[in-house]
Design a protein around this motif. Sequence first.
Motif, PDB file in Angstrom:
ATOM      1  N   UNK A 148       0.832  -1.197   0.000  1.00  0.00           N
ATOM      2  CA  UNK A 148       0.000   0.000   0.000  1.00  0.00           C
ATOM      3  C   UNK A 148       0.863   1.242   0.000  1.00  0.00           C
ATOM      4  N   UNK A 149       0.218   2.354  -0.355  1.00  0.00           N
ATOM      5  CA  UNK A 149       0.801   3.678  -0.168  1.00  0.00           C
ATOM      6  C   UNK A 149       0.165   4.213   1.109  1.00  0.00           C
ATOM      7  N   UNK A 150       0.975   4.480   2.112  1.00  0.00           N
ATOM      8  CA  UNK A 150       0.466   4.895   3.410  1.00  0.00           C
ATOM      9  C   UNK A 150       0.537   6.403   3.639  1.00  0.00           C
ATOM     10  N   UNK A 151       0.804   7.156   2.564  1.00  0.00           N
ATOM     11  CA  UNK A 151       0.732   8.605   2.658  1.00  0.00           C
ATOM     12  C   UNK A 151      -0.708   8.939   3.066  1.00  0.00           C
ATOM     13  N   UNK A 152      -0.918   9.812   4.077  1.00  0.00           N
ATOM     14  CA  UNK A 152      -2.286  10.093   4.523  1.00  0.00           C
ATOM     15  C   UNK A 152      -3.229  10.431   3.362  1.00  0.00           C
ATOM     16  N   UNK A 153      -4.348   9.720   3.344  1.00  0.00           N
ATOM     17  CA  UNK A 153      -5.368   9.883   2.306  1.00  0.00           C
ATOM     18  C   UNK A 153      -5.233   8.898   1.165  1.00  0.00           C
ATOM     19  N   UNK A 154      -4.027   8.473   0.838  1.00  0.00           N
ATOM     20  CA  UNK A 154      -3.809   7.570  -0.293  1.00  0.00           C
ATOM     21  C   UNK A 154      -4.330   6.165   0.037  1.00  0.00           C
ATOM     22  N   UNK A 155      -3.972   5.655   1.195  1.00  0.00           N
ATOM     23  CA  UNK A 155      -4.418   4.322   1.628  1.00  0.00           C
ATOM     24  C   UNK A 155      -5.943   4.307   1.733  1.00  0.00           C
ATOM     25  N   UNK A 156      -6.480   5.361   2.342  1.00  0.00           N
ATOM     26  CA  UNK A 156      -7.922   5.458   2.523  1.00  0.00           C
ATOM     27  C   UNK A 156      -8.661   5.553   1.188  1.00  0.00           C
TER      28      UNK A 156
END
Length: 168
Positions: A148-156
């Motif tokens: 996953x990309x765990x940059x805030x907003x990207x994962x979500x």
Amino acid sequence: MPMITMKTIKFIAACAMLTSAFAAFGHENMPHRATTAPVAKEQKDWGIAGDAKAVRRTITIRMTDNMRFTPNHVEVREGDTVRLRAENKGRVLHEIVIGTKIDLDAHAEMMAKHPGMEHDEPHMAHVTEGKTGDIVWHFNRAGSFDFACLIPGHYQAGMTGTITVSPP
């Protein structure tokens, strides 16, 4: 943002050695830097850092600002050492982090609380606009794992994928 001096960095390093509780603080405030130091090989549920000389296959995974990975599913065999080459085709920072759903959920929560958090582990790569980053990983355990990309907003937003590791 205040400038971090060498004296501050030395103080942080000394504190980190004294207590494991301080490690999280050091993790969130230390910049991500390329290093020539040997990779620390720690066994994870999804494998262990691999040796670049053992790579027999490179899998390119593209990251875009539509918050998707292409491909979003990868298949490897148990025992394979693979180079996952992350290409950032977007205009913002993206990352790829390998783990279990539980580990990624916990890390994403931490990233949301500390948006400036940067890290440098063998199972993750930060990739700026137009650049590539590599993860060399030895998949020594069969199963289904995630990235996953765990940059805030990207994962979500759904910037996730899966890795199936088949028995040899």
